[in-house]
Write a protein that holds these residues in place. Structure first.
Motif, short mmCIF file in Angstrom:
data_model
loop_
_atom_site.label_atom_id
_atom_site.label_comp_id
_atom_site.label_asym_id
_atom_site.label_seq_id
_atom_site.Cartn_x
_atom_site.Cartn_y
_atom_site.Cartn_z
N ASP A 1 -1.95 3.55 -3.32
CA ASP A 1 -0.57 2.94 -3.17
C ASP A 1 0.80 3.47 -1.96
O ASP A 1 1.25 2.59 -2.06
CB ASP A 1 0.02 2.32 -4.85
CG ASP A 1 -0.97 1.50 -5.79
OD1 ASP A 1 -1.68 0.36 -4.81
OD2 ASP A 1 -1.06 1.20 -6.43
N TYR B 1 -5.79 -6.61 2.54
CA TYR B 1 -5.10 -5.54 1.37
C TYR B 1 -5.62 -4.38 1.70
O TYR B 1 -6.67 -4.10 2.07
CB TYR B 1 -5.57 -5.91 0.06
CG TYR B 1 -4.79 -5.60 -1.12
CD1 TYR B 1 -4.20 -5.23 -1.76
CD2 TYR B 1 -6.16 -4.53 -1.73
CE1 TYR B 1 -3.66 -4.56 -2.64
CE2 TYR B 1 -5.22 -3.76 -2.91
CZ TYR B 1 -4.74 -3.53 -2.85
OH TYR B 1 -4.20 -3.01 -4.51
N LYS B 2 -4.99 -3.55 2.45
CA LYS B 2 -5.46 -1.81 2.54
C LYS B 2 -5.79 -1.92 3.41
O LYS B 2 -6.67 -1.42 3.59
CB LYS B 2 -5.11 -1.50 1.38
CG LYS B 2 -3.62 -0.87 -0.45
CD LYS B 2 -4.90 -0.14 -1.73
CE LYS B 2 -3.26 -0.17 -2.81
NZ LYS B 2 -4.20 0.87 -3.31
N GLU C 1 7.32 -1.97 3.06
CA GLU C 1 7.56 -3.51 4.00
C GLU C 1 8.84 -2.72 5.45
O GLU C 1 8.61 -4.24 6.46
CB GLU C 1 7.75 -4.73 3.21
CG GLU C 1 6.80 -4.68 2.71
CD GLU C 1 6.61 -4.73 1.89
OE1 GLU C 1 7.63 -3.57 0.98
OE2 GLU C 1 5.39 -4.27 0.88
N ARG D 1 -0.47 -1.10 9.38
CA ARG D 1 -1.32 -0.31 7.91
C ARG D 1 -0.04 -1.54 6.74
O ARG D 1 -1.23 -1.28 5.80
CB ARG D 1 -0.22 0.84 7.52
CG ARG D 1 -0.39 2.22 5.97
CD ARG D 1 -0.56 3.26 6.57
NE ARG D 1 0.87 3.37 7.15
CZ ARG D 1 1.61 4.33 6.06
NH1 ARG D 1 1.49 4.08 4.84
NH2 ARG D 1 2.97 4.88 7.07
N VAL D 2 1.26 -2.14 7.04
CA VAL D 2 1.08 -3.02 6.10
C VAL D 2 1.62 -4.40 6.10
O VAL D 2 2.16 -4.36 7.49
CB VAL D 2 2.26 -2.83 5.36
CG1 VAL D 2 3.34 -2.23 6.45
CG2 VAL D 2 2.40 -3.43 4.68
N TRP E 1 -0.63 2.07 1.90
CA TRP E 1 -0.23 1.03 2.17
C TRP E 1 1.25 1.01 2.67
O TRP E 1 1.26 2.73 2.73
CB TRP E 1 0.38 -0.16 0.98
CG TRP E 1 0.62 -0.80 1.05
CD1 TRP E 1 2.27 -1.60 0.91
CD2 TRP E 1 0.17 -2.42 1.84
NE1 TRP E 1 2.22 -2.48 1.10
CE2 TRP E 1 1.30 -2.89 1.76
CE3 TRP E 1 -1.19 -2.50 1.68
CZ2 TRP E 1 0.96 -4.60 1.84
CZ3 TRP E 1 -0.95 -4.05 2.34
CH2 TRP E 1 -0.33 -5.06 2.88
N CYS E 2 2.13 0.94 2.81
CA CYS E 2 3.50 1.48 3.07
C CYS E 2 4.64 0.29 3.22
O CYS E 2 4.04 -0.76 2.35
CB CYS E 2 3.09 1.90 4.55
SG CYS E 2 3.58 0.74 6.15
#
Length: 614
Positions: A349, A516-517, A356, A510-511, A353-354
């Protein structure tokens, strides 16, 4: 270069030690640390270099002439290779390249011409502390070991700051013991030949996030495969979490392709809406050689389980105590199935993800693209337009943001957009924290803000690095607890090489609110079946948290009946007892009690730490 003492080895996963300089006075300093039931690795001079506990599987050391190198942890380097590096070493800065090259997670030490260097990991999973012991500067992997050696007490002001929710950078990286100093994860500690003079040397810098998803995904796949391979290459039996989520599923498929026999472990959620089991079984259908164990969901400990029974040695409070029972409960069953190591998906996670907050920059550099994405985030996270606009317009530097937080510690929790798009969630103190404690925290926070520098000038990268380090401090404690329970844990996503490859990918890819991911899904295509990569959500175990509050309110009452925090004047125990009697109070489901419980559990356990913790 074998250890000079073969007694006192720890089980795998529980390596901890002190590093002493190569000078005459270090012999006196060594007497402050117990030599029974420990192992020792000596300098070429015969003086002790490392004193502590480690297993044979966790150390590789080599000496060549006036140089020596030691690696403690998980690192697939052999003694011959390490000896070649030691023979070629002309300056301790050459360790920078080694630390950035090898997969795994490890402490790296070296000595050369009387100078010593020690460092942990950039992730913060392996830390370094130092203190003046017997007239020389000693380093250690745990702060409490040094504190016990010098007879240091708690730093009451730093303890008070741990009641913040959340604890902001740099306060969450400080030592809680007087005269014990923490080394930032990105830096190494260098001790001069006199054994007293020290300096810090930066060895790690986060990559620039400019790589495209198409170019970055194969590198992420390779780094994650090497991280898993570093743990599974020796074969035997290993176990893996298989929650059905992308993170654990990726690790499980990579482990299944290794020489090891894999036992996959699934805890179904109690919530009828939880789809983890269905996704886990879908993945297991593609892994015929993997033993899939599905545990009874009714036997899974709830959040807040067994808080009164925790007796682990921890060198700082950890909110991980809330989930300790859940993290460890299945390990004895996996041990009975022969597992020598348990791999988790923790960290996915945080790196796949990263934050925002990258869009705070992107709205200025790529406004049309950023606006489209922000509309999606606004809908996805239910941000209000006003809060979103204010967060994007806020251009305060980190030190001013942190200083201003000190004036609003008693305010209600801020809206989600402010924390997501800014420097982070502004810290808060809740109504059970005493006015005296709040005054102390405000003063410490403002003092820290004077010199505070963000982990990166970009809010997004700062947020990514901060969340990684906050999580690794929890995992750091869980890892020792798991080793004590008999099956050490490893989290390959938190290896530095994996983190680097993920952070190097353009955050615009990436985000995203639409996928999703995407980085992990793209990276694992061809390794994990496409049908298993289609999941677009994850379980949050909110029912386990709310049920835990109700079922364990008696334990919470007991915590506050004889509160160590209250004795120190930091909290109002009566207010906390009243809350324990009302577990359905609005807001408690937001984890606002976590930092307070973490500090209380830690303080209750301190009297049991009667020696250095070795």
């Amino acid at each position: 270069m074998p250890p000079s003492s073969e007694t006192g080895g720890a089980g795998p996963g529980d390596a901890h030690f002190v590093v002493l300089p190569d000078c005459a006075d270090a012999l006196a300093a060594a007497r402050f640390f117990p030599r029974t039931d420990t192992r020792t690795l000596d300098h070429a001079s015969g003086r002790p270099w490392l004193i502590g506990r480690w297993s044979d599987q966790e150390i590789v050391a080599a000496r060549a002439g006036r140089a020596a190198i030691a690696v403690v942890g998980c690192c697939p380097v052999d003694p011959a290779e390490l000896e070649r590096h030691a023979a070629r070493m002309r300056d301790l800065t050459e360790l920078d390249a080694l630390a950035r090259r090898w997969p795994g997670s490890f402490h790296l030490m070296a000595t050369l011409d009387g100078r010593s260097r020690v460092q942990g990991t950039a992730s913060g999973l392996r830390l370094v502390f130092h203190a003046l012991v017997g007239g020389v500067r000693a380093a250690a992997t745990r702060a409490d070991v040094l504190a016990a050696a010098i007879g240091s007490g708690l730093d009451e002001e730093q303890l008070a700051t741990r009641l913040l929710w959340p604890v902001p950078h740099p306060l969450h990286e400080t030592s809680l013991w007087r005269d014990v100093t923490a080394v930032p994860p990105e830096e190494a500690l260098v001790i001069a030949p006199d054994g007293r003079t020290v300096r810090r040397s930066r060895w790690w810098t986060p990559p620039e996030p400019t790589r495209s998803l198409a170019r970055g995904a194969p590198r992420v796949r390779q780094a994650l495969a090497e991280a898993v391979g570093a743990r599974t290459g020796a074969g035997g039996v290993v176990s893996c979490d298989l929650s059905g989520g992308l993170d654990s599923t990726s690790v499980c498929f990579l482990a299944a392709a290794s020489p090891a026999h894999v036992v996959a472990s699934t805890w179904p959620g109690r919530d009828p809406a939880d789809s983890d089991l269905a996704w886990a079984r879908k993945a297991a259908d593609f892994l015929p050689d993997v033993e899939h164990v599905v545990w009874d969901p009714d036997e899974a400990p709830l959040v807040y389980t067994d808080l009164l029974g925790i007796d682990d040695l921890m060198d700082e409070p950890s909110i991980g105590v809330m989930d300790r029972a859940r993290a460890l409960h299945h390990l004895p069953g996996l041990a009975r199935r022969g597992s020598r190591l348990h791999l988790t998906g923790i960290g996915g996670d945080h790196v796949a993800w990263c934050s925002e907050a990258y869009y705070h920059r992107l709205i200025r550099t790529r406004p049309l693209f950023a606006l489209r994405q922000l509309r999606g985030f606004k809908t996805l996270f239910q941000w209000s337009l006003g809060d979103t606009a204010r967060a994007l317009a806020d251009s305060r530097p980190y030190d001013r943001w942190l200083a201003s937080s000190g004036a609003r510690l008693r305010d209600p929790l801020p809206p989600g957009a402010g924390g997501a798009l800014g420097w982070g969630t502004p810290p808060r103190l809740f109504h059970w924290v005493t006015p005296e404690a709040a005054h102390t925290v405000t003063r410490v926070l403002r003092q820290a803000a004077r010199d505070a520098v963000p982990l990166h000038p970009d809010r997004g990268m700062h947020g990514d690095l901060e969340q990684i380090r906050i999580c690794t401090r929890i995992v750091r404690q869980w890892d020792r607890m798991a080793a004590r329970a008999g099956v050490p844990m490893a989290s390959p996503f938190f290896d530095d090489r994996v983190i680097e490859e993920c952070l190097a990918v353009d955050p615009a890819e990436r985000v995203t609110p639409w996928t999703y991911k995407p980085l992990l899904a793209t990276a694992m295509r061809g390794v994990v079946p496409d049908v298993c990569l289609e999941r677009s959500n994850k379980a949050h175990a909110s029912m386990d948290a709310s049920n835990g509050l109700r079922e364990h309110r008696g334990d919470l009452m007991a915590l506050w009946e004889d509160s160590h925090l209250a004795r120190r004047g930091l909290v109002d125990a009566g207010t906390l007892r009243a809350l324990a009697q009302r577990p359905s109070t609005p807001g408690l489901q937001d984890a606002v009690l976590y930092s307070t419980i973490a500090c209380e559990v830690w303080l209750r356990n301190l009297p049991q730490q009667k020696d250095t913790g070795f």
